[in-house]
Motif scaffolding. Sequence first.
Motif, PDB file in Angstrom:
ATOM      1  N   LEU A 194       0.840  -1.203   0.000  1.00 44.16           N
ATOM      2  CA  LEU A 194       0.000   0.000   0.000  1.00 44.16           C
ATOM      3  C   LEU A 194       0.872   1.248   0.000  1.00 44.16           C
ATOM      4  N   SER A 195       0.525   2.183  -0.879  1.00 44.20           N
ATOM      5  CA  SER A 195       1.245   3.441  -0.985  1.00 44.20           C
ATOM      6  C   SER A 195       0.239   4.568  -1.173  1.00 44.20           C
ATOM      7  N   GLY A 196       0.731   5.798  -1.166  1.00 45.19           N
ATOM      8  CA  GLY A 196      -0.119   6.945  -1.448  1.00 45.19           C
ATOM      9  C   GLY A 196      -0.538   7.724  -0.222  1.00 45.19           C
ATOM     10  N   GLY A 197       0.143   8.823   0.051  1.00 48.29           N
ATOM     11  CA  GLY A 197      -0.268   9.734   1.103  1.00 48.29           C
ATOM     12  C   GLY A 197      -0.087   9.230   2.517  1.00 48.29           C
ATOM     13  N   LEU A 198       0.749   8.223   2.708  1.00 49.83           N
ATOM     14  CA  LEU A 198       0.973   7.707   4.055  1.00 49.83           C
ATOM     15  C   LEU A 198       1.963   8.587   4.809  1.00 49.83           C
ATOM     16  N   ASP A 199       1.770   8.648   6.120  1.00 50.55           N
ATOM     17  CA  ASP A 199       2.715   9.347   6.995  1.00 50.55           C
ATOM     18  C   ASP A 199       2.592   8.752   8.395  1.00 50.55           C
ATOM     19  N   ALA A 200       3.385   9.265   9.331  1.00 47.93           N
ATOM     20  CA  ALA A 200       3.390   8.706  10.683  1.00 47.93           C
ATOM     21  C   ALA A 200       2.029   8.847  11.359  1.00 47.93           C
ATOM     22  N   GLY A 201       1.259   9.845  10.948  1.00 44.86           N
ATOM     23  CA  GLY A 201      -0.027  10.101  11.576  1.00 44.86           C
ATOM     24  C   GLY A 201      -1.160   9.204  11.117  1.00 44.86           C
ATOM     25  N   ASN A 202      -1.035   8.615   9.924  1.00 40.75           N
ATOM     26  CA  ASN A 202      -2.157   7.807   9.419  1.00 40.75           C
ATOM     27  C   ASN A 202      -1.791   6.364   9.091  1.00 40.75           C
ATOM     28  N   VAL A 203      -0.520   6.003   9.209  1.00 37.79           N
ATOM     29  CA  VAL A 203      -0.122   4.676   8.743  1.00 37.79           C
ATOM     30  C   VAL A 203      -0.695   3.557   9.616  1.00 37.79           C
ATOM     31  N   VAL A 204      -0.856   3.799  10.901  1.00 33.50           N
ATOM     32  CA  VAL A 204      -1.440   2.758  11.757  1.00 33.50           C
ATOM     33  C   VAL A 204      -2.883   2.484  11.328  1.00 33.50           C
ATOM     34  N   VAL A 214       6.289   4.587   1.715  1.00 31.58           N
ATOM     35  CA  VAL A 214       6.167   6.031   1.945  1.00 31.58           C
ATOM     36  C   VAL A 214       7.290   6.768   1.237  1.00 31.58           C
ATOM     37  N   SER A 215       6.956   7.961   0.744  1.00 33.08           N
ATOM     38  CA  SER A 215       7.967   8.834   0.155  1.00 33.08           C
ATOM     39  C   SER A 215       7.774  10.260   0.673  1.00 33.08           C
ATOM     40  N   SER A 216       6.802  10.981   0.103  1.00 29.45           N
ATOM     41  CA  SER A 216       6.615  12.385   0.496  1.00 29.45           C
ATOM     42  C   SER A 216       6.212  12.527   1.956  1.00 29.45           C
ATOM     43  N   GLY A 217       5.608  11.494   2.541  1.00 26.63           N
ATOM     44  CA  GLY A 217       5.159  11.567   3.932  1.00 26.63           C
ATOM     45  C   GLY A 217       6.277  11.601   4.955  1.00 26.63           C
ATOM     46  N   VAL A 218       7.521  11.405   4.512  1.00 25.96           N
ATOM     47  CA  VAL A 218       8.670  11.516   5.419  1.00 25.96           C
ATOM     48  C   VAL A 218       9.659  12.554   4.886  1.00 25.96           C
ATOM     49  N   GLU A 219       9.108  13.605   4.257  1.00 29.40           N
ATOM     50  CA  GLU A 219       9.946  14.669   3.698  1.00 29.40           C
ATOM     51  C   GLU A 219       9.620  16.019   4.328  1.00 29.40           C
ATOM     52  N   SER A 220      10.620  16.890   4.351  1.00 28.00           N
ATOM     53  CA  SER A 220      10.428  18.270   4.797  1.00 28.00           C
ATOM     54  C   SER A 220      10.142  19.195   3.620  1.00 28.00           C
ATOM     55  N   LYS A 244      11.364  12.204  10.638  1.00 32.60           N
ATOM     56  CA  LYS A 244      10.074  11.723  10.133  1.00 32.60           C
ATOM     57  C   LYS A 244      10.154  10.254   9.732  1.00 32.60           C
ATOM     58  N   ILE A 245      11.280   9.851   9.186  1.00 34.52           N
ATOM     59  CA  ILE A 245      11.472   8.437   8.837  1.00 34.52           C
ATOM     60  C   ILE A 245      11.387   7.577  10.092  1.00 34.52           C
ATOM     61  N   ALA A 246      12.084   8.004  11.144  1.00 41.74           N
ATOM     62  CA  ALA A 246      12.076   7.249  12.398  1.00 41.74           C
ATOM     63  C   ALA A 246      10.667   7.159  12.978  1.00 41.74           C
ATOM     64  N   ALA A 247       9.924   8.270  12.925  1.00 44.75           N
ATOM     65  CA  ALA A 247       8.561   8.282  13.468  1.00 44.75           C
ATOM     66  C   ALA A 247       7.646   7.370  12.667  1.00 44.75           C
TER      67      ALA A 247
END
Length: 211
Positions: free
Chosen positions: A162-172, A185-191, A200-203
């Motif tokens: 699964l990909s698309g718009g994932l980040d530490a806040g919604n991946v669970v 994940v790609s953009s979801g761990v970028e500044s 962000k990667i660690a989180a």
Amino acid sequence: MTTAKICGLSTPDTLDAAIAGGASHVGFVFFAPSPRNLSFDAAAGLAARVPDRVARVGVFVDPADDLLERAIAAGRLDVLQLHKTAPERIAAIRARHCLPVWAAVAVKARADLDAARPLAGLVDRILYDAKTPEGASLPGGMGLRFDWGLLDGFRHPAPWALSGGLDAGNVVEAIRRTGAPIVDVSSGVESAPGVKDATKIAAFLKAVSSA
């Protein structure tokens, strides 16, 4: 247990953060229009830092064989991830290069999942990603997500991620909602676009391990 791929890595410190955080896969992008595009020299330097327990994934958009050959050698690639590549071309790439292939299926509506069915037997994994806007220069990595409910009851024709718009806040939530075996994940761990953030990667990886 769900594992994670950190895609579009381009610096040693962020690559090291992905490895230290427990990523199962790291992604190197070979697509010139992308802000995450790597030169072959840069890919070689990063690939040398990756331990055997972590798979190196090369990300391509309908690539030519010469690009694939140079990228495979430089990045010591374990997996080829293909976007916007026709099934017959996917089959030819897999046969020629003898590496596992992931194929991306861009999703916005339930009907988009129909594109996964012709991939049965052709690919080692299907990556469901959010469909980018018409005319967008990039096939992914734009922080867009799709309705995960579209996957409800869908019979996957191959192993999937699964990909698309994932980040530490919604991946669970994403993992619990879909049962995804791998999240990408790609953009979801970028500044900023193309600029990975080690914190962000660690989180993100901590969240995945807690799901």
